[in-house]
Design a protein around this motif. Structure first.
Motif, PDB file in Angstrom:
ATOM      1  N   LEU A  17      10.486  11.991 -35.831  1.00  8.04           N
ATOM      2  CA  LEU A  17       9.800  13.152 -36.486  1.00  8.04           C
ATOM      3  C   LEU A  17       9.818  13.733 -34.738  1.00  8.04           C
ATOM      4  O   LEU A  17       9.597  14.900 -34.528  1.00  8.04           O
TER       5      LEU A  17
ATOM      6  N   GLN B 142       5.371   8.531 -46.189  1.00  5.74           N
ATOM      7  CA  GLN B 142       4.288   8.407 -46.544  1.00  5.74           C
ATOM      8  C   GLN B 142       3.764   8.549 -48.073  1.00  5.74           C
ATOM      9  O   GLN B 142       2.654   7.718 -48.215  1.00  5.74           O
ATOM     10  N   THR B 143       4.207   8.610 -49.150  1.00  3.80           N
ATOM     11  CA  THR B 143       3.554   9.151 -50.692  1.00  3.80           C
ATOM     12  C   THR B 143       4.161   7.686 -50.458  1.00  3.80           C
ATOM     13  O   THR B 143       3.213   7.170 -51.494  1.00  3.80           O
TER      14      THR B 143
ATOM     15  N   ARG C 233       7.495  12.536 -45.010  1.00  2.00           N
ATOM     16  CA  ARG C 233       6.890  13.161 -46.700  1.00  2.00           C
ATOM     17  C   ARG C 233       7.285  11.832 -47.922  1.00  2.00           C
ATOM     18  O   ARG C 233       6.082  11.256 -47.919  1.00  2.00           O
ATOM     19  N   VAL C 234       8.613  11.539 -47.601  1.00  2.00           N
ATOM     20  CA  VAL C 234       8.909   9.871 -48.434  1.00  2.00           C
ATOM     21  C   VAL C 234       8.037   8.969 -48.007  1.00  2.00           C
ATOM     22  O   VAL C 234       7.303   8.701 -48.858  1.00  2.00           O
TER      23      VAL C 234
ATOM     24  N   PHE D 272      13.974  18.714 -40.317  1.00  2.00           N
ATOM     25  CA  PHE D 272      13.806  18.767 -40.909  1.00  2.00           C
ATOM     26  C   PHE D 272      13.817  17.646 -42.431  1.00  2.00           C
ATOM     27  O   PHE D 272      13.259  17.336 -43.060  1.00  2.00           O
ATOM     28  N   GLN D 273      15.366  17.250 -41.704  1.00  2.00           N
ATOM     29  CA  GLN D 273      15.209  15.557 -41.854  1.00  2.00           C
ATOM     30  C   GLN D 273      14.192  14.913 -41.808  1.00  2.00           C
ATOM     31  O   GLN D 273      13.872  14.053 -43.028  1.00  2.00           O
TER      32      GLN D 273
ATOM     33  N   GLU E 267      11.451  15.021 -40.575  1.00  2.00           N
ATOM     34  CA  GLU E 267       9.871  15.912 -41.501  1.00  2.00           C
ATOM     35  C   GLU E 267       9.798  15.632 -43.369  1.00  2.00           C
ATOM     36  O   GLU E 267       9.138  14.425 -44.036  1.00  2.00           O
ATOM     37  N   HIS E 268      11.382  15.530 -43.467  1.00  3.02           N
ATOM     38  CA  HIS E 268      11.069  14.533 -45.323  1.00  3.02           C
ATOM     39  C   HIS E 268      11.584  13.238 -45.331  1.00  3.02           C
ATOM     40  O   HIS E 268      10.928  13.602 -45.862  1.00  3.02           O
ATOM     41  N   GLU E 269      11.866  13.603 -44.531  1.00  7.30           N
ATOM     42  CA  GLU E 269      11.825  10.902 -44.554  1.00  7.30           C
ATOM     43  C   GLU E 269      10.026  10.718 -44.145  1.00  7.30           C
ATOM     44  O   GLU E 269       9.296  10.307 -44.953  1.00  7.30           O
TER      45      GLU E 269
ATOM     46  N   CYS F 227       9.637   6.421 -39.036  1.00  9.07           N
ATOM     47  CA  CYS F 227       9.527   7.817 -39.446  1.00  9.07           C
ATOM     48  C   CYS F 227       8.569   8.750 -38.876  1.00  9.07           C
ATOM     49  O   CYS F 227       9.164   9.681 -38.270  1.00  9.07           O
TER      50      CYS F 227
END
Length: 378
Positions: free
Chosen positions: A176, A221-222, A218-219, A211-212, A214-216, A172
């Motif tokens: 990015l 990383q969590t 964050r997911v 945007f996609q 960055e969202h992936e 990811c």
């Protein structure tokens, strides 16, 4: 069916992405998220624990059961969840053979009588060995096996999952990075009026991909952080494993000490019993079986009687020696001298005395002592 195909395709795509990320990391073409030093130390400690626990477990199995065929048989019974048949120990088998031989030779003969007593002792030694094997298997082998087949498998599973999530996270990050690079290039590239509409569409696609990504990220990383915490807790549990194995190790040592103590006790008792028997070699010899001649009639020696008359035994003018007592010894009767380990006594022999015994003196006390319990010093 359609769901399974989609799931299979998704899994294949994820596997391919991880493979690409892993390969690029090995080639130095992609960045890799490094774990903190504490986490690395925890993993190293866990690997070391698994390595040595496995070695100790295997060698303990060899110690308790040297026969590889018997170990394989026990392994299959364990995997089939069946109770292994009871196996006679070598000591018990030897004792049985000795007792059977005594019946053939005659239990009244010196050899047969001795075979019976030694056979009974070997049976007791075999029973003590059986108890030691059972205790060690329960208190030491089982906890080690439970760690290797239970806790360690769980740790390995969570570590593999963490590594996969780490590859997903780094993939990811790479996507990015590429999206930001594409955005930067689009922002600086000159555009004409005729191509303005096409550029706007291209920028929209780039913004969507950014945007996609960055969202992936964050997911990913969590999920990585959550799995890292789960794995960390399991790795920190290795300290509890060490405490548990320490307790089991102490129980194993206690079982060994009890086993060897029993063996020593049984052998001491056997030595005492054999010491009370008449000299088997003399009784089996031709001279002993011959009828005593007139010259020997009426002649008795204090040391040849069933009960030694200590008061009639005198120390020789020369030939006395100092001896160190190796083990405690309890006198069987009044003709013997009780001994304490590490004490020094004076010993000597008298004519006609059994070579396995000496006369020992300690102060005003005097009596027969077994040679095997002494270390002659001078």
């Amino acid at each position: 069916m359609d769901f399974n195909v989609k799931k299979l395709a998704s899994g294949a795509g994820l596997f391919f992405t991880r493979a690409v990320q892993f390969t690029e990391e090995k080639l130095g073409q992609a960045e890799k998220t490094e774990l903190d030093a504490h986490f690395e130390n925890l993993m190293s400690r866990a690997d070391c624990t698994k390595h040595w626990t496995e070695k100790i477990f295997r060698q303990t199995e060899v110690l308790l059961q040297p026969n590889p065929s018997a170990r394989i048989e026990e392994f299959f019974y364990e995997k089939l969840d069946m109770k292994a048949p009871s196996r006679v120990t070598n000591g018990e088998l030897l004792g049985q053979y000795m007792e059977d031989a005594a019946k053939e030779f005659g239990s009244e003969t010196p050899y047969g009588n001795t075979l019976i007593k030694v056979g009974e002792c070997e049976r007791r030694l075999g029973a003590a060995e059986r108890e030691f094997l059972q205790t060690s298997a329960i208190s030491f082998l089982t906890p080690l096996r439970n760690f290797l087949e239970g806790d360690w498998r769980t740790i390995s599973k969570e570590r593999r999952l963490l590594e996969n999530l780490r590859l997903d996270l780094d993939a990811c990050k790479t996507r990015l990075k590429k999206a930001k690079l594409a955005e930067a290039k689009a922002a600086v590239s000159p555009t004409s009026h005729n191509h303005s509409e096409g550029c706007e569409g291209k920028m929209s696609v780039i913004f969507f991909l950014l945007f996609q990504a960055e969202h992936e990220l964050r997911v990913a990383q969590t999920e990585f952080d959550r799995q890292a915490e789960v794995t960390r807790l399991l790795l920190e549990g290795i300290s509890s494993t060490h405490v548990n194995h320490l307790r089991c190790l102490n129980e194993f040592v206690e079982a060994q000490a009890a086993y060897y103590k029993q063996c020593h006790f049984h052998m001491q008792e056997l030595q005492k019993e054999l010491g009370r028997l008449p000299n088997a070699f003399a009784l089996n010899s031709t001279h002993a079986m011959a009828t005593p001649g007139p010259a020997s009639e009426g002649i008795t020696s204090p040391v040849e009687t069933d009960t030694l008359k200590i008061e009639e035994v005198q120390a020789p003018a020369t030939g006395t020696r100092k001896a160190k007592v190796l083990y405690d010894y309890d006198a069987a009767d009044s003709s013997e001298l009780s001994l304490l380990a590490d004490e020094l006594i004076t010993v000597y022999t008298v004519p006609g005395m059994d070579s396995d015994w000496l006369i020992g003196e300690r102060g005003n006390q005097k009596g027969k002592v077994p040679v095997t319990y002494l270390e002659l010093l001078s």
